[in-house]
Design a protein around this motif. Structure first.
Motif, PDB file in Angstrom:
ATOM      1  N   ASP A 210     -89.701  -8.447 -26.139  1.00 23.98           N
ATOM      2  CA  ASP A 210     -89.760  -8.197 -24.692  1.00 23.98           C
ATOM      3  C   ASP A 210     -90.867  -7.206 -24.361  1.00 23.98           C
ATOM      4  O   ASP A 210     -91.579  -7.369 -23.349  1.00 23.98           O
ATOM      5  CB  ASP A 210     -88.413  -7.663 -24.202  1.00 23.98           C
ATOM      6  N   GLU A 211     -91.039  -6.197 -25.202  1.00 21.54           N
ATOM      7  CA  GLU A 211     -92.084  -5.197 -24.965  1.00 21.54           C
ATOM      8  C   GLU A 211     -93.471  -5.826 -25.087  1.00 21.54           C
ATOM      9  O   GLU A 211     -94.349  -5.577 -24.247  1.00 21.54           O
ATOM     10  CB  GLU A 211     -91.940  -4.051 -25.967  1.00 21.54           C
ATOM     11  N   GLN A 212     -93.663  -6.641 -26.109  1.00 23.74           N
ATOM     12  CA  GLN A 212     -94.957  -7.300 -26.285  1.00 23.74           C
ATOM     13  C   GLN A 212     -95.240  -8.265 -25.152  1.00 23.74           C
ATOM     14  O   GLN A 212     -96.374  -8.367 -24.674  1.00 23.74           O
ATOM     15  CB  GLN A 212     -94.979  -8.035 -27.627  1.00 23.74           C
ATOM     16  N   ARG A 213     -94.191  -8.939 -24.713  1.00 22.77           N
ATOM     17  CA  ARG A 213     -94.370  -9.898 -23.621  1.00 22.77           C
ATOM     18  C   ARG A 213     -94.754  -9.187 -22.323  1.00 22.77           C
ATOM     19  O   ARG A 213     -95.564  -9.689 -21.544  1.00 22.77           O
ATOM     20  CB  ARG A 213     -93.091 -10.719 -23.442  1.00 22.77           C
ATOM     21  N   ALA A 214     -94.184  -8.002 -22.119  1.00 23.64           N
ATOM     22  CA  ALA A 214     -94.527  -7.223 -20.934  1.00 23.64           C
ATOM     23  C   ALA A 214     -95.989  -6.770 -20.977  1.00 23.64           C
ATOM     24  O   ALA A 214     -96.675  -6.719 -19.944  1.00 23.64           O
ATOM     25  CB  ALA A 214     -93.609  -6.007 -20.821  1.00 23.64           C
ATOM     26  N   LEU A 215     -96.474  -6.468 -22.182  1.00 27.54           N
ATOM     27  CA  LEU A 215     -97.849  -6.015 -22.333  1.00 27.54           C
ATOM     28  C   LEU A 215     -98.855  -7.157 -22.244  1.00 27.54           C
ATOM     29  O   LEU A 215     -99.909  -7.032 -21.604  1.00 27.54           O
ATOM     30  CB  LEU A 215     -98.016  -5.304 -23.675  1.00 27.54           C
ATOM     31  N   TYR A 216     -98.545  -8.257 -22.903  1.00 26.60           N
ATOM     32  CA  TYR A 216     -99.553  -9.299 -23.107  1.00 26.60           C
ATOM     33  C   TYR A 216     -99.161 -10.689 -22.584  1.00 26.60           C
ATOM     34  O   TYR A 216     -99.989 -11.604 -22.612  1.00 26.60           O
ATOM     35  CB  TYR A 216     -99.857  -9.442 -24.604  1.00 26.60           C
ATOM     36  N   GLY A 217     -97.920 -10.837 -22.136  1.00 27.19           N
ATOM     37  CA  GLY A 217     -97.437 -12.185 -21.820  1.00 27.19           C
ATOM     38  C   GLY A 217     -98.284 -12.944 -20.824  1.00 27.19           C
ATOM     39  O   GLY A 217     -98.671 -14.096 -21.059  1.00 27.19           O
ATOM     40  N   ASP A 218     -98.620 -12.311 -19.701  1.00 23.39           N
ATOM     41  CA  ASP A 218     -99.381 -12.999 -18.663  1.00 23.39           C
ATOM     42  C   ASP A 218    -100.793 -13.336 -19.150  1.00 23.39           C
ATOM     43  O   ASP A 218    -101.292 -14.452 -18.944  1.00 23.39           O
ATOM     44  CB  ASP A 218     -99.454 -12.158 -17.395  1.00 23.39           C
ATOM     45  N   ALA A 219    -101.445 -12.365 -19.782  1.00 21.62           N
ATOM     46  CA  ALA A 219    -102.813 -12.587 -20.255  1.00 21.62           C
ATOM     47  C   ALA A 219    -102.841 -13.644 -21.348  1.00 21.62           C
ATOM     48  O   ALA A 219    -103.732 -14.505 -21.373  1.00 21.62           O
ATOM     49  CB  ALA A 219    -103.410 -11.274 -20.763  1.00 21.62           C
ATOM     50  N   PHE A 220    -101.866 -13.599 -22.249  1.00 24.52           N
ATOM     51  CA  PHE A 220    -101.843 -14.589 -23.322  1.00 24.52           C
ATOM     52  C   PHE A 220    -101.524 -15.976 -22.777  1.00 24.52           C
ATOM     53  O   PHE A 220    -102.038 -16.979 -23.265  1.00 24.52           O
ATOM     54  CB  PHE A 220    -100.815 -14.193 -24.389  1.00 24.52           C
ATOM     55  N   GLY A 221    -100.718 -16.022 -21.736  1.00 25.74           N
ATOM     56  CA  GLY A 221    -100.444 -17.298 -21.086  1.00 25.74           C
ATOM     57  C   GLY A 221    -101.702 -17.897 -20.476  1.00 25.74           C
ATOM     58  O   GLY A 221    -101.935 -19.107 -20.573  1.00 25.74           O
TER      59      GLY A 221
END
Length: 291
Positions: A210-221
């Motif tokens: 969840d922490e990684q997704r908050a940091l990078y989720g949108d950009a990685f998407g």
């Protein structure tokens, strides 16, 4: 007489010939009369290519990160060639490990280098005696990202950049022996890779905390969508293989050559733009605009 004719046919060894670009190149070169040897990962790949080539391609299951397996395969191939030597080695095997560098496990980064760099080194060095005998040619399949690394593509970009450096060193060291070293700088290709890439991207997204997704989720998407689109619009399998075959046979051998119009354009921009302009272009290409 048949053995003499076999020795006169040009020979090529291709890593990663069981699928994708390597498979297409193997088929095209066998159709042109080459004796084709290659590595594969599964028995199914071997059987499928044997059928597609009418038995003209000889594949072996080889993990190129296993030095003993590489040595055994090279001994098998060179034994078939007797004293004729190997005319061409195509280094095609490779993997892709996408994701934010902060998120990718270090073991996964090491695995990428094991396959893309150290495995390739093992194969090249093992075949050098046979290449010296024929004053042959090495064609290494790299990528435009070796000169233009992309965010969320760190391990692959870094391993391809390492291949670029090694190509320069090999070319200088092997010049006295008449061995050419050609770096094929591939752009996006539709040679079986897009489906594998999409699966790899999804695995990274699924395993983020969840922490990684908050940091990078949108950009990685955004990167995932952009890369899937670029690969889907890439050079077709037949055209990609034709380009590699042309690099195998071009005289004199080129030092570097782009594979695909996108690679040609990116590599031109790398030569012309400033670092700041290239940074902006990186973000634009992966869907991140001015972030």
């Amino acid at each position: 007489m048949s053995n003499v004719m076999e020795r006169k046919r040009p020979s090529v060894a291709i890593t990663g010939a069981g699928g994708g670009l390597g498979r297409e190149v193997a088929l095209k070169l066998s159709a042109k009369g080459y004796r084709v040897f290659g590595t594969a990962l599964t028995r199914d790949e071997i059987d499928a290519l044997d059928q597609a080539s009418g038995g003209a391609v000889t594949l072996s299951i080889v993990d190129i990160t296993d030095e003993r397996a590489v040595a055994d395969w090279v001994a098998e191939v060179t034994g078939e060639l007797d004293d004729a030597g190997l005319d061409v080695l195509i280094g095609n095997a490779g993997i892709l490990t996408p994701g934010p560098l902060e998120v990718i496990p270090l073991d996964a980064v090491k695995r990428e280098f094991d396959v893309n760099v150290f495995g390739g080194l093992a194969v090249i060095n093992a075949f050098l005696p046979a290449l010296r005998r024929s004053r042959g040619r090495i064609v290494q399949i790299g990528a435009m990202t070796g000169r233009f690394p992309l965010p969320f593509n760190g391990p692959s970009s870094a391993s391809k950049a390492t291949l670029e450096a090694l190509a320069d060193v090999y070319r200088a060291e092997l010049k006295p022996f008449g061995i050419d070293f050609v770096m094929a700088q591939a752009g996006n290709m539709r040679t079986g890779g897009p489906a594998k890439t999409a699966a790899a991207l999804q695995r990274v997204a699924d395993t983020m905390t969840d922490e990684q997704r908050a940091l990078y989720g949108d950009a990685f998407g955004a990167f995932t969508a952009a890369l899937n689109n670029m690969q889907g619009d890439g050079l077709g399998a037949d055209e990609s293989a034709e380009r590699v075959v042309e690099l195998v046979e071009r005289v004199p051998a080129p030092i570097r050559a782009a594979v695909g119009e996108d690679a040609e354009e990116i590599l031109r921009l790398v030569r012309e733009l400033s670092d700041a302009e290239l940074d902006a272009l990186r973000l634009k290409l992966v869907g991140l605009g001015d972030q």
